[in-house]
Design a protein around this motif. Structure first.
Motif, mmCIF file in Angstrom:
data_model
loop_
_atom_site.group_PDB
_atom_site.id
_atom_site.type_symbol
_atom_site.label_atom_id
_atom_site.label_comp_id
_atom_site.label_asym_id
_atom_site.label_seq_id
_atom_site.Cartn_x
_atom_site.Cartn_y
_atom_site.Cartn_z
ATOM 1 N N GLY A 10 -31.552 38.963 37.290
ATOM 2 C CA GLY A 10 -31.730 40.413 37.333
ATOM 3 C C GLY A 10 -30.940 41.108 38.429
ATOM 4 N N LYS A 13 -25.506 40.733 37.851
ATOM 5 C CA LYS A 13 -24.258 39.965 37.729
ATOM 6 C C LYS A 13 -23.508 40.325 36.445
ATOM 7 N N THR A 31 -22.559 31.375 31.664
ATOM 8 C CA THR A 31 -23.260 30.310 30.933
ATOM 9 C C THR A 31 -24.439 30.882 30.150
ATOM 10 N N GLY A 32 -25.088 31.928 30.688
ATOM 11 C CA GLY A 32 -26.201 32.556 29.965
ATOM 12 C C GLY A 32 -25.716 33.123 28.631
ATOM 13 N N LEU A 35 -24.720 30.290 26.229
ATOM 14 C CA LEU A 35 -25.902 29.619 25.671
ATOM 15 C C LEU A 35 -26.591 30.501 24.636
ATOM 16 N N ARG A 36 -26.621 31.825 24.891
ATOM 17 C CA ARG A 36 -27.239 32.723 23.898
ATOM 18 C C ARG A 36 -26.411 32.745 22.609
ATOM 19 N N GLY A 57 -36.852 28.142 32.051
ATOM 20 C CA GLY A 57 -36.417 26.934 32.769
ATOM 21 C C GLY A 57 -34.897 26.825 32.784
ATOM 22 N N LEU A 58 -34.375 25.868 33.547
ATOM 23 C CA LEU A 58 -32.929 25.647 33.589
ATOM 24 C C LEU A 58 -32.525 24.580 32.573
ATOM 25 N N VAL A 59 -31.418 24.841 31.918
ATOM 26 C CA VAL A 59 -30.821 23.883 30.985
ATOM 27 C C VAL A 59 -30.225 22.741 31.807
ATOM 28 N N VAL A 64 -24.440 22.419 30.672
ATOM 29 C CA VAL A 64 -23.675 23.575 31.168
ATOM 30 C C VAL A 64 -22.340 23.152 31.779
ATOM 31 N N GLN A 92 -24.408 21.156 39.945
ATOM 32 C CA GLN A 92 -23.405 21.931 39.184
ATOM 33 C C GLN A 92 -22.273 22.397 40.097
ATOM 34 N N ASP A 135 -36.696 35.672 27.163
ATOM 35 C CA ASP A 135 -37.101 35.298 28.524
ATOM 36 C C ASP A 135 -37.322 36.502 29.440
ATOM 37 N N ARG A 144 -38.567 31.814 36.062
ATOM 38 C CA ARG A 144 -37.152 31.869 36.460
ATOM 39 C C ARG A 144 -37.022 31.977 37.973
HETATM 40 P P1 ADP Z 1 -30.474 35.736 34.349
HETATM 41 O O1 ADP Z 1 -29.509 35.594 35.484
HETATM 42 O O2 ADP Z 1 -30.866 37.148 34.085
HETATM 43 O O3 ADP Z 1 -31.658 34.842 34.475
HETATM 44 P P2 ADP Z 1 -28.654 34.296 32.518
HETATM 45 O O4 ADP Z 1 -28.120 34.924 31.299
HETATM 46 O O5 ADP Z 1 -27.680 33.978 33.605
HETATM 47 O O6 ADP Z 1 -29.775 35.296 33.013
HETATM 48 O O7 ADP Z 1 -29.436 32.953 32.144
HETATM 49 C C1 ADP Z 1 -30.450 32.915 31.184
HETATM 50 C C2 ADP Z 1 -31.005 31.506 31.038
HETATM 51 O O8 ADP Z 1 -29.981 30.608 30.553
HETATM 52 C C3 ADP Z 1 -31.491 30.853 32.335
HETATM 53 O O9 ADP Z 1 -32.806 31.231 32.663
HETATM 54 C C4 ADP Z 1 -31.369 29.367 31.981
HETATM 55 O O10 ADP Z 1 -32.416 28.954 31.135
HETATM 56 C C5 ADP Z 1 -30.101 29.321 31.144
HETATM 57 N N1 ADP Z 1 -28.908 29.059 31.996
HETATM 58 C C6 ADP Z 1 -27.863 29.910 32.185
HETATM 59 N N2 ADP Z 1 -26.944 29.382 33.021
HETATM 60 C C7 ADP Z 1 -27.425 28.162 33.381
HETATM 61 C C8 ADP Z 1 -26.970 27.132 34.252
HETATM 62 N N3 ADP Z 1 -25.807 27.245 34.930
HETATM 63 N N4 ADP Z 1 -27.715 26.013 34.388
HETATM 64 C C9 ADP Z 1 -28.871 25.877 33.732
HETATM 65 N N5 ADP Z 1 -29.382 26.803 32.917
HETATM 66 C C10 ADP Z 1 -28.679 27.950 32.736
#
Ligand code: ADP
Length: 189
Positions: A10, A13, A31-32, A35-36, A57-59, A64, A92, A135, A144
């Motif tokens: 939030g 970025k 990466t967000g 992934l989406r 959670g984190l992937v 990534v 990472q 999320d 988060r």
């Molecule tokens: P925000 O910064 O608003 O949380 P992002 O779009 O950057 O949103 O990320 C959304 C979700 O995607 C994260 O909460 C996580 O689940 C996953 N994600 C994104 N980037 C990574 C990363 N580098 N490593 C692990 N998980 C990631």
């Protein structure tokens, strides 16, 4: 010139990245976002990460990092890269250094947007009304932040030790924050 835009969930970025990539002609890797896209296209990766992401959670690092490696390798002619939401763990960050080294590149600066947690939560709840993101609800947002504090905040120390870390106030007008980011980027160029 290769830049990491760092900050808690939030922090803004994504918003700042849109303008930064235009101004400096950088290849933008979020990466967000990637992934989406994978989830929307229901790819193997998309199916694998869906539950984790919706819960906040984190992937896994492997997923990534392999995405980033592929995208950097496919854009070697670019003027530079702008990383958003990556790296999110010290592992990472270490692997990114390896990847960059492998392509004879390096990270030039890590710009860290600083915003207090209460403002972040309010922003994300507001965004959740229209973002359609699974999320952006209070339970996932809280999770988060737990992940951020435990796994992502240590990345700041990693880059501080490298001498690459620049803090930026992330509270204020979008244009003002953008100008402050540009000032720092122009300084390192
Ligand atoms: P925000 O910064 O608003 O949380 P992002 O779009 O950057 O949103 O990320 C959304 C979700 O995607 C994260 O909460 C996580 O689940 C996953 N994600 C994104 N980037 C990574 C990363 N580098 N490593 C692990 N998980 C990631």
């Amino acid at each position: 010139m290769n830049i990491i835009l760092f900050g808690p969930p939030g922090a803004g970025k994504g918003t700042q990245s849109q303008q930064l990539k235009e101004k400096y002609g950088l290849t933008y890797l979020s990466t967000g976002d990637i992934l989406r896209e994978e989830m929307a296209a229901e790819t193997e990766i998309g199916k694998k990460v869906k539950d984790i992401i919706s819960k906040g959670g984190l992937v896994s690092d492997e997923i990534v990092v392999s995405i980033i490696k592929g995208r950097v390798g496919a854009n070697l002619k670019s003027a530079g890269f702008l990383f958003d939401g990556f790296p999110r763990t010290v592992k990472q960050a270490e692997m990114l250094d390896e990847i960059m080294k492998g392509f004879s590149l390096k990270i030039n600066a890590v710009l860290s947007l600083e915003v207090p947690e209460d403002i972040l939560i309010a922003r994300m709840l507001e965004r959740g009304k229209t973002s359609g993101r699974a999320d952006d609800n209070i339970d996932s947002i809280r999770h988060r932040f737990v992940e951020y504090k435990e796994k992502t905040a240590p990345v700041l120390d990693y880059y501080k030790k490298q001498g690459n870390l620049i803090g930026i106030n992330g509270v204020g007008e979008i244009s003002e924050i953008f100008n402050n980011l540009c000032k720092e980027i122009d300084n390192i160029r």
